[in-house]
Write a protein that holds these residues in place. Structure first.
Motif, PDB file in Angstrom:
ATOM      1  N   TRP A 182       1.058 -17.139   1.277  1.00  0.00           N
ATOM      2  CA  TRP A 182       0.381 -15.848   1.138  1.00  0.00           C
ATOM      3  C   TRP A 182      -0.784 -15.722   2.109  1.00  0.00           C
ATOM      4  CZ3 TRP A 182      -4.613 -16.881  -0.077  1.00  0.00           C
ATOM      5  CH2 TRP A 182      -4.886 -18.038  -0.801  1.00  0.00           C
ATOM      6  N   LYS A 201      -4.586  -0.103   8.363  1.00  0.00           N
ATOM      7  CA  LYS A 201      -4.111  -1.288   7.640  1.00  0.00           C
ATOM      8  C   LYS A 201      -5.278  -2.197   7.265  1.00  0.00           C
ATOM      9  CE  LYS A 201       0.644  -1.676   9.319  1.00  0.00           C
ATOM     10  NZ  LYS A 201       1.590  -2.470  10.154  1.00  0.00           N
ATOM     11  N   HIS A 204      -7.521  -0.452   4.553  1.00  0.00           N
ATOM     12  CA  HIS A 204      -6.803  -0.394   3.274  1.00  0.00           C
ATOM     13  C   HIS A 204      -5.993  -1.671   3.073  1.00  0.00           C
ATOM     14  CE1 HIS A 204      -8.051   3.762   2.817  1.00  0.00           C
ATOM     15  NE2 HIS A 204      -7.635   4.004   4.036  1.00  0.00           N
ATOM     16  N   GLU A 206      -5.926  -3.691   0.780  1.00  0.00           N
ATOM     17  CA  GLU A 206      -5.432  -3.920  -0.585  1.00  0.00           C
ATOM     18  C   GLU A 206      -3.974  -3.508  -0.742  1.00  0.00           C
ATOM     19  OE1 GLU A 206      -8.058  -1.945   0.155  1.00  0.00           O
ATOM     20  OE2 GLU A 206      -9.726  -2.266  -1.247  1.00  0.00           O
ATOM     21  N   GLN A 207      -3.460  -2.666   0.177  1.00  0.00           N
ATOM     22  CA  GLN A 207      -2.068  -2.216   0.085  1.00  0.00           C
ATOM     23  C   GLN A 207      -1.080  -3.372   0.205  1.00  0.00           C
ATOM     24  OE1 GLN A 207      -0.454  -0.157   3.815  1.00  0.00           O
ATOM     25  NE2 GLN A 207      -2.624  -0.350   4.360  1.00  0.00           N
ATOM     26  N   PHE A 208      -1.561  -4.538   0.649  1.00  0.00           N
ATOM     27  CA  PHE A 208      -0.662  -5.669   0.815  1.00  0.00           C
ATOM     28  C   PHE A 208      -0.560  -6.524  -0.439  1.00  0.00           C
ATOM     29  CE2 PHE A 208      -1.934  -4.273   5.021  1.00  0.00           C
ATOM     30  CZ  PHE A 208      -0.674  -4.028   5.564  1.00  0.00           C
ATOM     31  N   GLY A 209      -0.910  -5.934  -1.568  1.00  0.00           N
ATOM     32  CA  GLY A 209      -0.579  -6.454  -2.871  1.00  0.00           C
ATOM     33  C   GLY A 209      -1.099  -7.834  -3.185  1.00  0.00           C
ATOM     34  N   ASN A 210      -0.219  -8.697  -3.676  1.00  0.00           N
ATOM     35  CA  ASN A 210      -0.627 -10.009  -4.133  1.00  0.00           C
ATOM     36  C   ASN A 210      -1.185 -10.858  -3.002  1.00  0.00           C
ATOM     37  OD1 ASN A 210      -0.757 -11.899  -6.404  1.00  0.00           O
ATOM     38  ND2 ASN A 210       0.732 -13.098  -5.242  1.00  0.00           N
ATOM     39  N   ASP A 211      -0.615 -10.721  -1.803  1.00  0.00           N
ATOM     40  CA  ASP A 211      -1.145 -11.455  -0.655  1.00  0.00           C
ATOM     41  C   ASP A 211      -2.613 -11.100  -0.430  1.00  0.00           C
ATOM     42  OD1 ASP A 211       1.327 -12.586  -0.298  1.00  0.00           O
ATOM     43  OD2 ASP A 211       1.775 -11.556   1.592  1.00  0.00           O
ATOM     44  N   SER A 213      -4.723  -9.791  -2.645  1.00  0.00           N
ATOM     45  CA  SER A 213      -5.533 -10.214  -3.788  1.00  0.00           C
ATOM     46  C   SER A 213      -5.905 -11.689  -3.695  1.00  0.00           C
ATOM     47  CB  SER A 213      -4.774  -9.957  -5.096  1.00  0.00           C
ATOM     48  OG  SER A 213      -4.539  -8.581  -5.279  1.00  0.00           O
TER      49      SER A 213
END
Length: 258
Positions: A182, A201, A204, A206-211, A213
């Protein structure tokens, strides 16, 4: 009247405070940068380690060296970085960001996000340094915009610098892993966005989800890069001049805008 050449904007992935003492690929890249670039009139530094509500700048003539860490060898605590401050630059920052209130701080100093890098770039501590705090109450796009507003300083001989890490998760560090999947994915995504100048990108992320986070569990180490990228002019290029992953969860990527 002659116009000073534009100073670059630099983001350093600073990693461990021990880099102030160590000799490795990263610290040699920082040293080489200091030797290669034209010496700035002053440095405005955004460090991951000065977090505030509201914005402040160090405005004292002689900022102290802050050892804001624990559990390291005494040699690290013995380091002093006696660079001068620049109260006039601090006031200029306030002018540029008006009508926002910018506190002219007399208490903080230079934390390790600043001096652990500059001790390699400018070991003589002969360039004045002002730190700008990170207002963590504001969204990422706001920090990017501050970089744009401050970019005029680069035409006045001031180097805009920032110090943090694009991937920074201390809770997941491991000596057994070079890079978690990740962490590498998020780093590679941000690296591509930087080189493609896809600022959306980055702002924003945070748009890359779990990675995202996992790579950015708290945002203070990520936000500094946005100041450097926000200061980019249309005629400039962006380069990655140092990179690597450490302890599974720390990105050492460093970026120059010039």
């Amino acid at each position: 009247m002659s116009v000073s050449p534009r100073s670059p904007a630099i983001f350093i992935g600073h990693g461990s405070p021990m880099n102030a003492l160590d000799d490795n690929d990263y610290t040699r890249a920082w040293h080489d940068l200091g030797q290669t670039l034209a010496r700035p009139k002053a440095i405005l530094m955004v460090s991951a380690h000065w977090m505030t509500r509201g914005v402040a700048v160090t405005a004292m003539p002689r900022p102290r060296t802050i050892h804001d860490f624990g559990g390291f060898p005494q040699a690290l605590f013995d380091i002093q970085y006696p660079a001068a401050g620049d109260p006039a630059l601090a006031a200029r920052v306030a002018d540029l960001l008006a009508p926002m209130t910018v506190v002219q701080d007399q208490q903080w100093g230079l934390d390790h996000g600043t001096w652990s890098v500059l001790v390699k770039m400018y070991p003589q501590a002969d360039v004045p340094v002002v730190q700008l705090s990170l207002d963590l109450s504001q969204p990422a796009a706001w920090h990017f915009e501050l970089g744009r507003q401050l970019s005029v300083l680069r035409d006045e001989g001031v180097m805009l610098m920032a110090s943090g890490n694009v991937v920074h998760n201390l809770r997941r560090m491991s000596s057994e892993v070079r890079a978690y999947d990740w962490a590498q994915r998020f780093n590679d995504t941000m690296r591509a966005a930087i080189l493609e100048q896809d600022w959306d990108k980055l702002v924003h992320y945070e748009q890359f989800g779990n990675d995202a986070s996992l790579a950015v569990p708290t945002n203070e180490h990520f936000l500094p890069v946005l100041y450097v990228l926000g200061s980019k002019r249309p005629d400039e290029r962006v380069t990655v001049f140092a990179e690597g992953m450490e302890l599974g969860a720390i990105s050492m990527m460093s970026v120059a805008v010039s």
